[in-house]
Each structure stands twice: as C-alpha cells, then as structure tokens.
Design a protein around this motif. Structure first.
Motif, PDB file in Angstrom:
ATOM      1  N   ALA A  21       0.888  -1.211  -0.119  1.00 35.15           N
ATOM      2  CA  ALA A  21       0.070  -0.040   0.039  1.00 35.15           C
ATOM      3  C   ALA A  21       0.980   1.278   0.210  1.00 35.15           C
ATOM      4  CB  ALA A  21      -0.794  -0.075   1.446  1.00 35.15           C
ATOM      5  N   TYR A  22       0.568   2.174  -1.114  1.00 38.10           N
ATOM      6  CA  TYR A  22       1.367   3.349  -0.929  1.00 38.10           C
ATOM      7  C   TYR A  22       0.744   4.822  -1.151  1.00 38.10           C
ATOM      8  CZ  TYR A  22       4.426  -0.214  -2.318  1.00 38.10           C
ATOM      9  OH  TYR A  22       5.385  -1.501  -2.065  1.00 38.10           O
ATOM     10  N   ALA A  23       1.065   5.675  -0.793  1.00 35.74           N
ATOM     11  CA  ALA A  23       0.452   7.058  -0.496  1.00 35.74           C
ATOM     12  C   ALA A  23       0.782   7.952  -1.411  1.00 35.74           C
ATOM     13  CB  ALA A  23       0.495   7.649   0.861  1.00 35.74           C
ATOM     14  N   PRO A  46       5.619   7.031  -0.520  1.00 35.85           N
ATOM     15  CA  PRO A  46       5.829   6.312   0.686  1.00 35.85           C
ATOM     16  C   PRO A  46       4.707   5.052   0.920  1.00 35.85           C
ATOM     17  CG  PRO A  46       5.306   8.562   1.085  1.00 35.85           C
ATOM     18  CD  PRO A  46       5.305   8.489  -0.149  1.00 35.85           C
ATOM     19  N   GLY A  47       5.355   4.148   1.387  1.00 34.18           N
ATOM     20  CA  GLY A  47       4.505   3.019   1.671  1.00 34.18           C
ATOM     21  C   GLY A  47       5.387   1.631   1.422  1.00 34.18           C
ATOM     22  N   GLY A  48       4.710   0.451   1.464  1.00 32.75           N
ATOM     23  CA  GLY A  48       5.359  -0.650   1.496  1.00 32.75           C
ATOM     24  C   GLY A  48       4.403  -1.893   1.738  1.00 32.75           C
ATOM     25  N   GLY A  49       5.224  -2.996   2.061  1.00 33.49           N
ATOM     26  CA  GLY A  49       4.443  -4.290   1.894  1.00 33.49           C
ATOM     27  C   GLY A  49       3.334  -4.385   3.119  1.00 33.49           C
ATOM     28  N   ILE A  50       2.395  -5.178   2.774  1.00 34.69           N
ATOM     29  CA  ILE A  50       1.368  -5.685   3.732  1.00 34.69           C
ATOM     30  C   ILE A  50       1.916  -6.980   4.410  1.00 34.69           C
ATOM     31  CG2 ILE A  50      -0.995  -5.943   3.832  1.00 34.69           C
ATOM     32  CD1 ILE A  50      -1.512  -4.281   1.158  1.00 34.69           C
ATOM     33  N   GLU A  63       3.422   2.081   7.125  1.00 37.91           N
ATOM     34  CA  GLU A  63       4.391   2.358   6.278  1.00 37.91           C
ATOM     35  C   GLU A  63       4.592   3.682   6.252  1.00 37.91           C
ATOM     36  OE1 GLU A  63       6.906   0.437   4.785  1.00 37.91           O
ATOM     37  OE2 GLU A  63       6.142  -1.327   5.206  1.00 37.91           O
ATOM     38  N   VAL A  64       3.883   4.674   5.972  1.00 32.56           N
ATOM     39  CA  VAL A  64       3.984   6.154   5.609  1.00 32.56           C
ATOM     40  C   VAL A  64       4.490   6.729   6.927  1.00 32.56           C
ATOM     41  CG1 VAL A  64       2.838   8.425   5.519  1.00 32.56           C
ATOM     42  CG2 VAL A  64       2.022   6.487   4.111  1.00 32.56           C
ATOM     43  N   SER A  65       4.185   6.234   8.191  1.00 34.81           N
ATOM     44  CA  SER A  65       4.805   6.688   9.620  1.00 34.81           C
ATOM     45  C   SER A  65       6.234   6.231   9.507  1.00 34.81           C
ATOM     46  CB  SER A  65       4.053   5.888  10.726  1.00 34.81           C
ATOM     47  OG  SER A  65       4.619   6.566  11.782  1.00 34.81           O
ATOM     48  N   ARG A 104      -4.366  12.542   2.987  1.00 41.11           N
ATOM     49  CA  ARG A 104      -3.989  14.021   3.559  1.00 41.11           C
ATOM     50  C   ARG A 104      -2.920  13.813   4.602  1.00 41.11           C
ATOM     51  NH1 ARG A 104      -6.025  16.636   7.929  1.00 41.11           N
ATOM     52  NH2 ARG A 104      -7.756  15.254   7.874  1.00 41.11           N
ATOM     53  N   PRO A 105      -1.859  14.394   4.415  1.00 37.53           N
ATOM     54  CA  PRO A 105      -0.555  14.306   5.750  1.00 37.53           C
ATOM     55  C   PRO A 105      -1.123  15.252   6.763  1.00 37.53           C
ATOM     56  CG  PRO A 105       0.072  15.813   3.584  1.00 37.53           C
ATOM     57  CD  PRO A 105      -1.386  15.262   3.195  1.00 37.53           C
ATOM     58  N   VAL A 106      -1.181  14.812   7.811  1.00 38.48           N
ATOM     59  CA  VAL A 106      -1.781  15.494   8.989  1.00 38.48           C
ATOM     60  C   VAL A 106      -0.599  16.337   9.585  1.00 38.48           C
ATOM     61  CG1 VAL A 106      -2.869  15.347  11.274  1.00 38.48           C
ATOM     62  CG2 VAL A 106      -3.736  13.891   9.223  1.00 38.48           C
ATOM     63  N   ARG A 107       0.492  15.465  10.202  1.00 40.45           N
ATOM     64  CA  ARG A 107       1.409  16.385  10.807  1.00 40.45           C
ATOM     65  C   ARG A 107       2.694  15.191  10.819  1.00 40.45           C
ATOM     66  NH1 ARG A 107      -2.232  15.899  15.210  1.00 40.45           N
ATOM     67  NH2 ARG A 107      -1.487  14.390  16.499  1.00 40.45           N
ATOM     68  N   GLN A 108       3.705  15.929  11.000  1.00 44.34           N
ATOM     69  CA  GLN A 108       4.978  15.132  11.123  1.00 44.34           C
ATOM     70  C   GLN A 108       5.375  14.751  12.772  1.00 44.34           C
ATOM     71  OE1 GLN A 108       8.537  16.662   9.758  1.00 44.34           O
ATOM     72  NE2 GLN A 108       9.674  14.427   9.695  1.00 44.34           N
ATOM     73  N   LEU A 109       5.098  13.620  13.263  1.00 40.25           N
ATOM     74  CA  LEU A 109       5.294  13.077  14.448  1.00 40.25           C
ATOM     75  C   LEU A 109       6.527  13.002  15.045  1.00 40.25           C
ATOM     76  CD1 LEU A 109       2.402  10.720  14.617  1.00 40.25           C
ATOM     77  CD2 LEU A 109       2.590  13.139  15.225  1.00 40.25           C
ATOM     78  N   ARG A 110       7.420  12.495  14.084  1.00 34.79           N
ATOM     79  CA  ARG A 110       8.961  12.078  14.285  1.00 34.79           C
ATOM     80  C   ARG A 110       9.955  11.949  13.022  1.00 34.79           C
ATOM     81  NH1 ARG A 110       8.590   7.282  12.515  1.00 34.79           N
ATOM     82  NH2 ARG A 110       6.806   6.031  13.081  1.00 34.79           N
ATOM     83  N   ALA A 111      10.944  11.868  13.015  1.00 40.01           N
ATOM     84  CA  ALA A 111      11.947  11.507  11.949  1.00 40.01           C
ATOM     85  C   ALA A 111      11.565  10.062  11.514  1.00 40.01           C
ATOM     86  CB  ALA A 111      13.100  11.771  12.210  1.00 40.01           C
ATOM     87  N   PRO A 112      11.979   9.561  10.213  1.00 40.32           N
ATOM     88  CA  PRO A 112      11.484   8.468   9.735  1.00 40.32           C
ATOM     89  C   PRO A 112      12.120   7.317  10.538  1.00 40.32           C
ATOM     90  CG  PRO A 112      11.775   9.796   8.008  1.00 40.32           C
ATOM     91  CD  PRO A 112      12.417  10.611   9.179  1.00 40.32           C
ATOM     92  N   SER A 113      11.622   6.260  10.765  1.00 37.35           N
ATOM     93  CA  SER A 113      12.187   5.235  11.558  1.00 37.35           C
ATOM     94  C   SER A 113      12.827   4.032  10.689  1.00 37.35           C
ATOM     95  CB  SER A 113      11.251   4.754  12.594  1.00 37.35           C
ATOM     96  OG  SER A 113      10.052   4.205  12.024  1.00 37.35           O
ATOM     97  N   GLU A 114      12.535   4.075   9.461  1.00 38.55           N
ATOM     98  CA  GLU A 114      13.085   3.077   8.458  1.00 38.55           C
ATOM     99  C   GLU A 114      14.212   3.443   8.188  1.00 38.55           C
ATOM    100  OE1 GLU A 114      12.360  -0.215   6.443  1.00 38.55           O
ATOM    101  OE2 GLU A 114      10.847   0.472   7.438  1.00 38.55           O
ATOM    102  N   PRO A 115      15.267   2.535   8.625  1.00 44.82           N
ATOM    103  CA  PRO A 115      16.927   2.935   8.050  1.00 44.82           C
ATOM    104  C   PRO A 115      16.981   3.305   6.749  1.00 44.82           C
ATOM    105  CG  PRO A 115      16.602   0.913   9.537  1.00 44.82           C
ATOM    106  CD  PRO A 115      15.125   1.455   9.130  1.00 44.82           C
ATOM    107  N   GLY A 116      17.522   4.217   6.371  1.00 44.80           N
ATOM    108  CA  GLY A 116      17.857   4.538   4.910  1.00 44.80           C
ATOM    109  C   GLY A 116      16.869   5.450   4.305  1.00 44.80           C
ATOM    110  N   HIS A 117      15.892   5.826   4.881  1.00 42.83           N
ATOM    111  CA  HIS A 117      14.795   6.468   4.380  1.00 42.83           C
ATOM    112  C   HIS A 117      14.778   8.200   4.923  1.00 42.83           C
ATOM    113  CE1 HIS A 117      13.136   2.541   3.197  1.00 42.83           C
ATOM    114  NE2 HIS A 117      12.211   3.419   2.206  1.00 42.83           N
ATOM    115  N   SER A 118      14.370   9.079   4.131  1.00 47.92           N
ATOM    116  CA  SER A 118      14.212  10.315   4.432  1.00 47.92           C
ATOM    117  C   SER A 118      12.862  10.857   3.899  1.00 47.92           C
ATOM    118  CB  SER A 118      15.596  11.101   4.263  1.00 47.92           C
ATOM    119  OG  SER A 118      15.735  11.277   3.012  1.00 47.92           O
TER     120      SER A 118
END
Length: 144
Positions: A21-23, A46-50, A63-65, A104-118
C-alpha cells in the motif's frame, strides 16, 4: 486486469507475490516523497509491504509513518498496478501488487524510523519526474 509497469516477468522465473500500500500525499503544490538510500538511491511514494494478517489501510498508515514520520488521514483508493522486480533486501524476485491511495498528510510526529529513508517535500512537477518507478509516476501524474 491490473496494469503492469516496468520490466515484464521473465519466463521460467518464480516470483513471490508482495502486496503493498502506497500513498500520494499532497499539501498545496507540494508532494511528500520518501528517499530510500539502499539498495540504490531512489525517490518513492511512501508505503510498502502489507504484513500477513494486516489490512491494507493499517499497512498504509504504518509504512507512511515508518518512512516519513508523518501521520495521515482520509485515505482513498486511486487504483493498483503490478511490477516485477528483484528485492535485494529480501533476496527474492517479487511480483509487487501496489495499491495506491491519496491521503491527507496531518503532521510530522517524528523523523522516519525506517533505516535509510528520509522524508522529502517536492514541488508536484519535480516529484513526478523524480519518482523511481513508472507506476508511481503514472498515479501521481493523474492528479494533475
């Protein structure tokens, strides 16, 4: 029939089905993409495997988070496409079944947690050109 983008499947090669699923996330004329550094540098929706037992919408939010740090709201399905590719991080040849949502992007809660992603905000036209796969480009460009 679900449209295929990219390289056709190779005769005789076994592919593992990988639903994902991708957004498409827009604020005004800006699009939120993820930049993945490995296995090769690439801009992506942004997105990825289910995961097994996970709903597509839960996977989309997760995945977006993970890839952007943003929370999202009001996802709506735009469509789906298939692509056949090698996934070195899993050491598999995959038939990726990519379901695309606008949200709809709501707000950034934190930096990406997926390694190698920005997370990268980009103007719409630049984002269409920057996306690394033709299926992502197709669905984003349809929103113009």
């Amino acid at each position: 029939m679900i449209r295929r983008f990219g390289t056709p499947p190779e005769t005789g090669r076994r592919y593992t089905l990988r639903p994902g699923a991708y957004a498409v996330l827009m604020l005004g004329n800006q699009v939120l993409l993820t930049h993945q550094a490995d296995p090769w540098p690439e801009f992506q929706l942004p997105g990825g495997g289910i995961d097994k037992g996970e709903s597509p919408l839960h996977a989309l939010h997760r995945e977006v988070s993970e890839e952007t740090g943003w929370s999202i709201a009001a996802p709506r399905r735009l469509g789906a496409f298939r692509r056949f590719t090698f996934m070195p991080e899993y050491d598999i040849w995959a038939e990726k079944l990519c379901t695309i949502y606008a949200a709809r992007p709501v707000r950034q809660l934190r930096a990406p947690s997926e390694p190698g992603h920005s997370a990268v905000w980009m103007p719409f036209d630049a984002a269409v050109d920057a996306l690394g796969n033709p299926g992502d480009r197709h669905f984003l460009s349809r929103l113009d």
